[in-house]
Design an enzyme around this catalytic site. Structure first.
Site, PDB file in Angstrom:
ATOM      1  N   ARG A 170       0.847  -1.221   0.000  1.00 16.34           N
ATOM      2  CA  ARG A 170       0.000   0.000   0.000  1.00 16.34           C
ATOM      3  C   ARG A 170       0.869   1.253   0.000  1.00 16.34           C
ATOM      4  NH1 ARG A 170      -1.910  -3.544  -1.070  1.00 16.34           N
ATOM      5  NH2 ARG A 170      -3.662  -4.718  -0.276  1.00 16.34           N
ATOM      6  N   SER A 244     -10.438  -0.231   4.193  1.00 14.55           N
ATOM      7  CA  SER A 244      -9.558  -0.393   5.361  1.00 14.55           C
ATOM      8  C   SER A 244      -9.057   0.985   5.785  1.00 14.55           C
ATOM      9  CB  SER A 244      -8.339  -1.243   5.009  1.00 14.55           C
ATOM     10  OG  SER A 244      -8.760  -2.465   4.467  1.00 14.55           O
ATOM     11  N   GLU A 340      -4.194   3.869   6.420  1.00 13.06           N
ATOM     12  CA  GLU A 340      -4.081   3.600   4.977  1.00 13.06           C
ATOM     13  C   GLU A 340      -4.745   4.759   4.222  1.00 13.06           C
ATOM     14  OE1 GLU A 340      -5.187  -0.380   3.398  1.00 13.06           O
ATOM     15  OE2 GLU A 340      -6.140   0.716   1.767  1.00 13.06           O
TER      16      GLU A 340
HETATM   17  C1  LIG Z   1     -15.322  -0.204   0.145  1.00  6.17           C
HETATM   18  C2  LIG Z   1     -13.870   0.038  -0.167  1.00  6.17           C
HETATM   19  C3  LIG Z   1     -13.024  -1.036  -0.395  1.00  6.17           C
HETATM   20  C4  LIG Z   1     -11.670  -0.821  -0.705  1.00  6.17           C
HETATM   21  N1  LIG Z   1     -10.876  -1.917  -0.928  1.00  6.17           N
HETATM   22  C5  LIG Z   1      -9.567  -1.735  -1.248  1.00  6.17           C
HETATM   23  C6  LIG Z   1      -8.725  -2.879  -1.518  1.00  6.17           C
HETATM   24  O1  LIG Z   1      -9.165  -4.025  -1.487  1.00  6.17           O
HETATM   25  N2  LIG Z   1      -7.435  -2.647  -1.823  1.00  6.17           N
HETATM   26  C7  LIG Z   1      -6.921  -1.393  -1.899  1.00  6.17           C
HETATM   27  O2  LIG Z   1      -5.725  -1.256  -2.200  1.00  6.17           O
HETATM   28  N3  LIG Z   1      -7.691  -0.303  -1.659  1.00  6.17           N
HETATM   29  C8  LIG Z   1      -8.995  -0.442  -1.345  1.00  6.17           C
HETATM   30  N4  LIG Z   1      -9.782   0.655  -1.085  1.00  6.17           N
HETATM   31  C9  LIG Z   1      -9.190   2.010  -1.110  1.00  6.17           C
HETATM   32  C10 LIG Z   1      -9.366   2.749  -2.452  1.00  6.17           C
HETATM   33  O3  LIG Z   1     -10.401   2.197  -3.193  1.00  6.17           O
HETATM   34  C11 LIG Z   1      -8.091   2.729  -3.299  1.00  6.17           C
HETATM   35  O4  LIG Z   1      -7.013   3.273  -2.577  1.00  6.17           O
HETATM   36  C12 LIG Z   1      -8.255   3.526  -4.594  1.00  6.17           C
HETATM   37  O5  LIG Z   1      -7.122   3.348  -5.412  1.00  6.17           O
HETATM   38  C13 LIG Z   1      -8.488   5.011  -4.350  1.00  6.17           C
HETATM   39  O6  LIG Z   1      -8.872   5.596  -5.578  1.00  6.17           O
HETATM   40  P1  LIG Z   1      -9.560   7.012  -5.642  1.00  6.17           P
HETATM   41  O7  LIG Z   1      -9.623   7.405  -7.073  1.00  6.17           O
HETATM   42  O8  LIG Z   1     -10.846   6.979  -4.915  1.00  6.17           O
HETATM   43  O9  LIG Z   1      -8.488   7.885  -4.879  1.00  6.17           O
HETATM   44  P2  LIG Z   1      -8.734   9.157  -3.927  1.00  6.17           P
HETATM   45  O10 LIG Z   1      -9.359   8.704  -2.653  1.00  6.17           O
HETATM   46  O11 LIG Z   1      -9.412  10.231  -4.676  1.00  6.17           O
HETATM   47  O12 LIG Z   1      -7.234   9.593  -3.641  1.00  6.17           O
HETATM   48  C14 LIG Z   1      -6.374   8.741  -2.909  1.00  6.17           C
HETATM   49  C15 LIG Z   1      -4.954   9.350  -2.925  1.00  6.17           C
HETATM   50  O13 LIG Z   1      -4.439   9.323  -4.246  1.00  6.17           O
HETATM   51  C16 LIG Z   1      -4.181  10.653  -4.712  1.00  6.17           C
HETATM   52  N5  LIG Z   1      -4.623  10.677  -6.110  1.00  6.17           N
HETATM   53  C17 LIG Z   1      -5.839  10.338  -6.603  1.00  6.17           C
HETATM   54  N6  LIG Z   1      -5.842  10.431  -7.944  1.00  6.17           N
HETATM   55  C18 LIG Z   1      -4.611  10.845  -8.310  1.00  6.17           C
HETATM   56  C19 LIG Z   1      -3.990  11.148  -9.561  1.00  6.17           C
HETATM   57  N7  LIG Z   1      -4.630  11.036 -10.727  1.00  6.17           N
HETATM   58  N8  LIG Z   1      -2.701  11.594  -9.541  1.00  6.17           N
HETATM   59  C20 LIG Z   1      -2.010  11.749  -8.382  1.00  6.17           C
HETATM   60  N9  LIG Z   1      -2.549  11.458  -7.170  1.00  6.17           N
HETATM   61  C21 LIG Z   1      -3.829  11.009  -7.142  1.00  6.17           C
HETATM   62  C22 LIG Z   1      -4.978  11.580  -3.819  1.00  6.17           C
HETATM   63  O14 LIG Z   1      -4.372  12.843  -3.715  1.00  6.17           O
HETATM   64  C23 LIG Z   1      -4.937  10.819  -2.496  1.00  6.17           C
HETATM   65  O15 LIG Z   1      -3.724  11.056  -1.836  1.00  6.17           O
HETATM   66  C24 LIG Z   1     -11.150   0.498  -0.783  1.00  6.17           C
HETATM   67  C25 LIG Z   1     -12.012   1.575  -0.556  1.00  6.17           C
HETATM   68  C26 LIG Z   1     -13.356   1.361  -0.261  1.00  6.17           C
HETATM   69  C27 LIG Z   1     -14.264   2.535  -0.049  1.00  6.17           C
END
Ligand SMILES: Cc1cc2nc3c(=O)[nH]c(=O)nc-3n(C[C@H](O)[C@H](O)[C@H](O)COP(=O)(O)OP(=O)(O)OC[C@H]3O[C@@H](n4cnc5c(N)ncnc54)[C@H](O)[C@@H]3O)c2cc1C
Length: 345
Positions: A170, A244, A340
């Site tokens: 992660r 998480s 996380e």
């Molecule tokens: C129900 C649920 C289940 C999940 N299960 C998992 C799992 O099994 N495994 C796992 O690894 N994660 C999991 N996650 C966490 C999450 O889905 C991941 O981390 C996902 O990659 C976040 O994507 P996002 O676009 O929503 O990012 P955001 O929440 O919008 O951003 C997360 C971080 O990335 C940065 N960021 C976002 N987009 C960009 C970009 N284009 N360029 C530079 N920085 C950027 C943001 O600034 C922030 O620091 C889960 C979340 C939920 C709600």
């Protein structure tokens, strides 16, 4: 409302629809980004008073602990293109704003393997490398080829190869040394045309047995992962959460052995000769926090590792709950839980 040549920058936007914890917070400035040009235009026009800048994808791994007194760039860059192909592999270039799970299904439908175990992870493709998303025995880095990004300070485009990204559990360089410095605009994945199935994860194996599937294909794996996840994790649309909340801590074997003496059933996964990974959910549950509610926030009744918003919780309330959980685990097990989720305060 001020405008650049392409994109509109809005003022005082409520971020509640843009984060899966469903926390209300005001962004001083907010812009949807649909292309690299648009992004570069906005960066060129940024004034010191418009800082700091926050890059936002699907908001599924973020906690707004307070209002954001800068500029939020919401990445919506789309597109999927096969940029290289051999007998065995193909390289798919994907816009950072594409939905991750829809991309997984797109690949599964075409028989392109490698990311089926990562089905149903919320969020965007561009955020996937930031924390090297992982689930059910697979991490993004296994299929990651390169990404394209724009540097916030200069507006320059550049490429990060896999070796540049310092992927870990992660983790990546974008959460450490280069935190908050780049906007990922495209990601290239190397997918397999003759996929090797990864059913090493216990829950996948037992589900295959239950379904009588002896020779699974990637679509069986994707379907099973979706079903398992739907049964285990709350749907953020109905119960706000960010998956998480904490990382599973990796501790010295001596500490793990001490925990085993008082808790013989303590789960742990060896991480080489000296360390053990302990499930954070188990630690939180043993510390008495599973299913507990404080005000409008709490931990999920079926999985203590997930902090949920029961409705109307503020970011500060969620952060205070997370602090209480950290203190309880530290006191009971001498283990410091690290978040996380990206905390914006
Ligand atoms: C129900 C649920 C289940 C999940 N299960 C998992 C799992 O099994 N495994 C796992 O690894 N994660 C999991 N996650 C966490 C999450 O889905 C991941 O981390 C996902 O990659 C976040 O994507 P996002 O676009 O929503 O990012 P955001 O929440 O919008 O951003 C997360 C971080 O990335 C940065 N960021 C976002 N987009 C960009 C970009 N284009 N360029 C530079 N920085 C950027 C943001 O600034 C922030 O620091 C889960 C979340 C939920 C709600």
């Amino acid at each position: 409302m001020s405008t650049t040549s392409h994109s509109t920058v809005q003022s005082n936007v409520d971020l509640q629809p843009y984060n899966t914890l469903q926390v209300s917070a005001q962004a001083h400035r907010f812009a949807n980004i649909q292309s690299v040009n648009e992004l570069q235009d906005i960066l060129r026009d940024l004034q010191p008073k418009d800082q700091p800048v926050l890059v936002l994808g699907g908001g599924s791994n973020i906690l707004f602990a307070d209002d954001f007194d800068g500029t939020v760039l919401h990445v919506e860059i789309e597109g999927k293109e096969v940029v290289k192909e051999t007998d065995k592999h193909l390289w798919l270039e994907i816009g950072a704003g594409e939905n991750w799970h829809e991309t997984v299904r797109y690949c599964v439908e075409r028989g392109w393997g490698g990311i089926e175990n990562l089905s149903l992870i919320p969020g965007t493709v561009g955020a996937a490398p930031i924390q090297n998303i992982g689930a059910y025995g697979v991490e993004l880095e296994e299929v990651f080829e390169r990404l394209e990004a724009v540097e916030l300070e200069t507006g320059n485009s550049c490429t990060f190869e896999k070796g540049d990204c310092q992927f870990g559990y992660r983790d990546s360089i974008f959460k450490n040394e280069l935190k908050g410095q780049y906007v990922v605009t495209k990601v290239v994945l190397r997918l397999s045309k003759n996929p090797t199935i990864n059913s090493s994860y216990g829950a996948i194996q037992s589900e295959l047995e239950t379904r009588g599937i002896t020779e699974p294909d990637i679509s069986d794996i994707s379907d099973i992962v979706i079903d398992i996840r739907n049964g285990k994790l709350p749907n953020p649309q109905t119960l706000g959460n960010a998956g998480s909340f904490f990382k599973n801590p990796v501790v010295a074997n001596e500490l793990y052995q001490r925990i085993k003496e008082s808790h013989p059933g303590a789960p742990g996964y060896s991480m080489g000769a000296a360390e053990t990974k302990v499930p954070a959910g188990w630690l939180i549950e043993e510390a008495g926090w599973k299913g507990k509610t404080v005000g409008n926030a709490g931990t999920y009744k079926q999985q203590a590792l997930v902090i949920v918003n029961h409705g109307g919780a503020t970011g500060a309330e969620i952060l205070a709950l997370a602090d209480k959980i950290q203190v309880a685990v530290l006191e009971k097990f001498c283990i410091e839980l690290g978040p996380e989720v990206n905390i914006i305060d």
